[in-house]
Design a protein around this motif. Structure first.
Motif, PDB file in Angstrom:
ATOM      1  N   SER A 168      50.407  35.191  45.375  1.00 58.83           N
ATOM      2  CA  SER A 168      50.412  36.179  46.449  1.00 58.83           C
ATOM      3  C   SER A 168      50.689  35.443  47.751  1.00 58.83           C
ATOM      4  CB  SER A 168      49.071  36.919  46.513  1.00 58.83           C
ATOM      5  OG  SER A 168      47.994  36.019  46.577  1.00 58.83           O
ATOM      6  N   ASP A 169      51.925  35.484  48.193  1.00 61.72           N
ATOM      7  CA  ASP A 169      52.332  34.714  49.354  1.00 61.72           C
ATOM      8  C   ASP A 169      51.855  35.350  50.648  1.00 61.72           C
ATOM      9  OD1 ASP A 169      53.967  32.252  49.618  1.00 61.72           O
ATOM     10  OD2 ASP A 169      55.066  33.463  51.077  1.00 61.72           O
ATOM     11  N   THR A 170      51.627  36.648  50.621  1.00 57.76           N
ATOM     12  CA  THR A 170      51.152  37.389  51.788  1.00 57.76           C
ATOM     13  C   THR A 170      50.087  38.366  51.331  1.00 57.76           C
ATOM     14  OG1 THR A 170      53.329  37.268  52.827  1.00 57.76           O
ATOM     15  CG2 THR A 170      51.826  38.951  53.665  1.00 57.76           C
ATOM     16  N   ALA A 171      48.986  38.457  52.058  1.00 55.54           N
ATOM     17  CA  ALA A 171      47.915  39.392  51.702  1.00 55.54           C
ATOM     18  C   ALA A 171      47.361  40.033  52.961  1.00 55.54           C
ATOM     19  CB  ALA A 171      46.796  38.675  50.945  1.00 55.54           C
ATOM     20  N   MET A 172      47.322  41.354  52.972  1.00 58.80           N
ATOM     21  CA  MET A 172      46.796  42.101  54.105  1.00 58.80           C
ATOM     22  C   MET A 172      45.868  43.199  53.612  1.00 58.80           C
ATOM     23  SD  MET A 172      50.183  42.609  56.491  1.00 58.80           S
ATOM     24  CE  MET A 172      51.024  41.189  57.236  1.00 58.80           C
ATOM     25  N   VAL A 173      44.680  43.288  54.207  1.00 55.00           N
ATOM     26  CA  VAL A 173      43.771  44.397  53.957  1.00 55.00           C
ATOM     27  C   VAL A 173      43.994  45.412  55.075  1.00 55.00           C
ATOM     28  CG1 VAL A 173      41.369  45.146  53.800  1.00 55.00           C
ATOM     29  CG2 VAL A 173      42.070  42.958  52.792  1.00 55.00           C
TER      30      VAL A 173
ATOM     31  N   PRO B  37      35.798  35.342  41.699  1.00 54.22           N
ATOM     32  CA  PRO B  37      34.882  35.910  40.707  1.00 54.22           C
ATOM     33  C   PRO B  37      35.540  36.056  39.332  1.00 54.22           C
ATOM     34  CG  PRO B  37      35.809  37.656  42.053  1.00 54.22           C
ATOM     35  CD  PRO B  37      36.303  36.362  42.645  1.00 54.22           C
ATOM     36  N   GLU B  38      34.705  36.205  38.327  1.00 54.29           N
ATOM     37  CA  GLU B  38      35.253  36.539  37.007  1.00 54.29           C
ATOM     38  C   GLU B  38      35.970  37.883  37.110  1.00 54.29           C
ATOM     39  OE1 GLU B  38      33.086  38.385  33.349  1.00 54.29           O
ATOM     40  OE2 GLU B  38      32.880  36.194  33.160  1.00 54.29           O
ATOM     41  N   CYS B  39      37.113  37.999  36.445  1.00 48.38           N
ATOM     42  CA  CYS B  39      37.843  39.264  36.517  1.00 48.38           C
ATOM     43  C   CYS B  39      38.593  39.512  35.224  1.00 48.38           C
ATOM     44  CB  CYS B  39      38.815  39.260  37.699  1.00 48.38           C
ATOM     45  SG  CYS B  39      40.076  37.984  37.592  1.00 48.38           S
ATOM     46  N   THR B  40      38.933  40.758  35.000  1.00 49.65           N
ATOM     47  CA  THR B  40      39.706  41.180  33.829  1.00 49.65           C
ATOM     48  C   THR B  40      41.054  41.697  34.307  1.00 49.65           C
ATOM     49  OG1 THR B  40      37.685  41.810  32.675  1.00 49.65           O
ATOM     50  CG2 THR B  40      39.754  42.697  31.821  1.00 49.65           C
ATOM     51  N   ASP B  41      42.141  41.153  33.761  1.00 49.87           N
ATOM     52  CA  ASP B  41      43.456  41.616  34.194  1.00 49.87           C
ATOM     53  C   ASP B  41      43.833  42.913  33.489  1.00 49.87           C
ATOM     54  OD1 ASP B  41      44.539  40.998  31.653  1.00 49.87           O
ATOM     55  OD2 ASP B  41      45.136  38.988  32.297  1.00 49.87           O
ATOM     56  N   THR B  42      45.003  43.462  33.813  1.00 55.43           N
ATOM     57  CA  THR B  42      45.373  44.781  33.286  1.00 55.43           C
ATOM     58  C   THR B  42      45.739  44.760  31.810  1.00 55.43           C
ATOM     59  OG1 THR B  42      47.622  44.414  34.133  1.00 55.43           O
ATOM     60  CG2 THR B  42      46.103  45.679  35.517  1.00 55.43           C
TER      61      THR B  42
ATOM     62  N   GLY C 128      35.665  27.060  44.851  1.00 52.85           N
ATOM     63  CA  GLY C 128      36.457  26.158  45.673  1.00 52.85           C
ATOM     64  C   GLY C 128      37.933  26.139  45.345  1.00 52.85           C
ATOM     65  N   VAL C 129      38.510  27.319  45.104  1.00 54.52           N
ATOM     66  CA  VAL C 129      39.936  27.409  44.789  1.00 54.52           C
ATOM     67  C   VAL C 129      40.658  28.178  45.892  1.00 54.52           C
ATOM     68  CG1 VAL C 129      39.547  27.288  42.309  1.00 54.52           C
ATOM     69  CG2 VAL C 129      39.593  29.520  43.435  1.00 54.52           C
ATOM     70  N   MET C 130      41.972  28.057  45.931  1.00 56.12           N
ATOM     71  CA  MET C 130      42.745  28.766  46.934  1.00 56.12           C
ATOM     72  C   MET C 130      42.761  30.271  46.639  1.00 56.12           C
ATOM     73  SD  MET C 130      45.985  26.206  47.549  1.00 56.12           S
ATOM     74  CE  MET C 130      46.957  27.522  48.281  1.00 56.12           C
ATOM     75  N   PHE C 131      42.774  31.045  47.704  1.00 57.60           N
ATOM     76  CA  PHE C 131      42.754  32.497  47.556  1.00 57.60           C
ATOM     77  C   PHE C 131      43.903  32.992  46.690  1.00 57.60           C
ATOM     78  CE2 PHE C 131      44.658  36.479  49.067  1.00 57.60           C
ATOM     79  CZ  PHE C 131      43.665  37.370  48.690  1.00 57.60           C
ATOM     80  N   ASN C 132      45.103  32.449  46.882  1.00 55.37           N
ATOM     81  CA  ASN C 132      46.237  33.002  46.145  1.00 55.37           C
ATOM     82  C   ASN C 132      46.222  32.637  44.666  1.00 55.37           C
ATOM     83  OD1 ASN C 132      47.007  30.308  46.397  1.00 55.37           O
ATOM     84  ND2 ASN C 132      49.155  30.786  46.814  1.00 55.37           N
TER      85      ASN C 132
ATOM     86  N   CYS D  24      42.942  40.846  39.504  1.00 58.25           N
ATOM     87  CA  CYS D  24      42.111  39.727  39.958  1.00 58.25           C
ATOM     88  C   CYS D  24      42.243  39.520  41.457  1.00 58.25           C
ATOM     89  CB  CYS D  24      42.480  38.461  39.201  1.00 58.25           C
ATOM     90  SG  CYS D  24      41.866  38.459  37.488  1.00 58.25           S
ATOM     91  N   ALA D  25      43.414  39.812  42.015  1.00 57.75           N
ATOM     92  CA  ALA D  25      43.566  39.733  43.470  1.00 57.75           C
ATOM     93  C   ALA D  25      42.666  40.753  44.150  1.00 57.75           C
ATOM     94  CB  ALA D  25      45.025  39.958  43.861  1.00 57.75           C
ATOM     95  N   VAL D  26      42.654  41.987  43.637  1.00 61.48           N
ATOM     96  CA  VAL D  26      41.796  43.026  44.193  1.00 61.48           C
ATOM     97  C   VAL D  26      40.331  42.641  44.048  1.00 61.48           C
ATOM     98  CG1 VAL D  26      41.006  45.408  43.906  1.00 61.48           C
ATOM     99  CG2 VAL D  26      43.453  44.889  43.880  1.00 61.48           C
ATOM    100  N   LYS D  27      39.945  42.140  42.876  1.00 64.83           N
ATOM    101  CA  LYS D  27      38.560  41.747  42.638  1.00 64.83           C
ATOM    102  C   LYS D  27      38.121  40.667  43.629  1.00 64.83           C
ATOM    103  CE  LYS D  27      34.814  41.739  39.900  1.00 64.83           C
ATOM    104  NZ  LYS D  27      34.005  42.945  39.618  1.00 64.83           N
TER     105      LYS D  27
END
Length: 379
Positions: free
Chosen positions: A118-123, A147-152, A162-166, A176-179
């Motif tokens: 995700s190169d760009t993220a805006m809420v 967080p732990e997440c389940t994909d589609t 300690g990981v990068m947001f993207n 997982c991005a939404v989570k």
């Protein structure tokens, strides 16, 4: 004494009022004014163009509807999420992705192993009454606890610290991005819009380019961008280079790139306002066709009808009523290429949006900025 007007929410310093993929169906809607069509980077511009181009006449209706792609995020994430707001506001996560699918490898998308980021993220927070909005950019280089997440597809991905947001999108896609954003903000994301790079580039070309003014030279071989100070009409490749560059301006960080992206949004809005597509039916159809191919949405927006209704609900939000900020961060002392969430100030931002109030100016003061503010503007 004259009655004092009570400002609506959205602008800092003002008091607020109380207050796997699927295909989809659509119909024609009355055209809207140009300023109301341009909303937010390509995804929001797309929503506005769909309002114009969503013809219910036979072939065009099915063509546009068939272009749309959607993902069922609600089913993937289940019920362990923040509660939906009960104050009439909405939160939308807008992502720009660099997957190498669908031609993005030709514009520098994705990673060598084929994963996307995700190169760009805006809420985007749309306030009650849908007349104002606040936009919070989340730096892709922010160090977070994912967080732990389940994909589609139903695959469960372990939590990581300690990981990068993207990495959230690269790991488990949209869900997982939404989570991760919901975990960061404590806000429920009501909708999801994703734009891919190749579609963005084509959309700008079909608009005839976007005019911007730069106050200094911008040169970044990595994003194929070389602009002298002055006024330019950017084609799709140049526009993509501008919103992706991080080495050509400011301190070379993702924060500077975000400032360029926010400035480009305003120039893009002006271009859509002035393009005159209402007098050119062929251009209108071409734009709508490209626009609907460019976005992926959650299933709540996964048809032309739904997307038109959503965009029409935002018709009163103009650039003057959009407050654009960056999530408060500080540079990581251990790595100058990364940033850390400024927890106290970030919580002020999220708390304000949760309460449907303006973001306090103090929440974004004295935080890492990027040094690119004012470098690019609409002419």
């Amino acid at each position: 004494m004259s009655a004092e007007r009570t400002p609506e929410p959205g602008i800092p310093g003002e008091a607020g009022t109380s207050g796997p993929r699927h295909r989809g169906k659509g119909r024609r809607r009355k055209p809207r004014s140009g300023r109301r069509k341009g909303l937010l980077v390509a995804a929001w511009t797309t929503a506005g163009i769909v309002v114009l181009g969503g013809s219910g006449a036979g072939y065009l209706y099915f063509k546009l509807n068939g272009n749309l792609k959607s993902v069922d995020i609600d089913q993937a994430l289940g019920t362990d999420r923040p509660a939906k707001a009960d104050n009439g506001s909405q939160n939308i996560l807008v992502l720009g992705s660099d997957t190498r699918a669908d031609g993005n490898d030709k514009v520098g998308g994705g990673t060598d192993d084929g994963t996307a980021r995700s190169d760009t993220a805006m809420v985007v927070h749309v306030y009650e009454g849908h007349k104002k909005a606040s936009v919070v950019s989340v730096p892709r280089d922010t160090i977070v606890d994912r967080p732990e997440c389940t994909d589609t597809s139903g695959t469960v991905h372990d939590a990581a610290s300690g990981v990068m947001f993207n990495s959230a999108y690269a790991t488990g896609g949209a869900a997982c991005a939404v989570k991760t954003v919901e975990s960061l903000s404590g806000l429920r994301m009501d909708h999801y819009l994703e734009v891919d790079f190749s579609g963005f580039q084509q959309l700008i070309d079909e608009l005839g380019g976007v005019e911007i003014t730069t106050t200094q030279d911008i040169s970044d071989p990595d994003s194929h961008l070389d602009l002298k100070a002055g006024t330019h009409t950017l084609d799709g490749e140049q526009a993509l280079g501008l919103v992706r560059t991080r080495h050509g301006v400011g301190d070379g960080s993702d924060l500077g790139r975000i400032q360029l992206q926010q400035a480009f949004v305003k120039a893009l809005v002006e271009r859509v306002k002035d393009i005159g597509v209402l007098t050119n039916p062929k251009k209108l159809v071409d734009l709508a066709d490209t626009a609907t191919k460019t976005v992926t949405t959650d299933t709540g927006l996964g048809s032309v009808n739904k997307l038109m209704s959503f965009a029409a609900g935002l018709k009163n939000i103009t650039p003057a009523h959009m407050n654009m900020v960056t999530m408060p961060v500080q540079y990581d002392p251990a790595d100058g290429n990364r940033v850390l969430v400024e927890e106290t100030k970030a919580q002020q931002v999220w708390a304000a949006l949760k309460a449907d109030k303006p973001i306090p100016r103090t929440a974004t003061e004295n935080t890492a900025a990027g040094g690119a503010k004012g470098v690019v503007s609409a002419p």
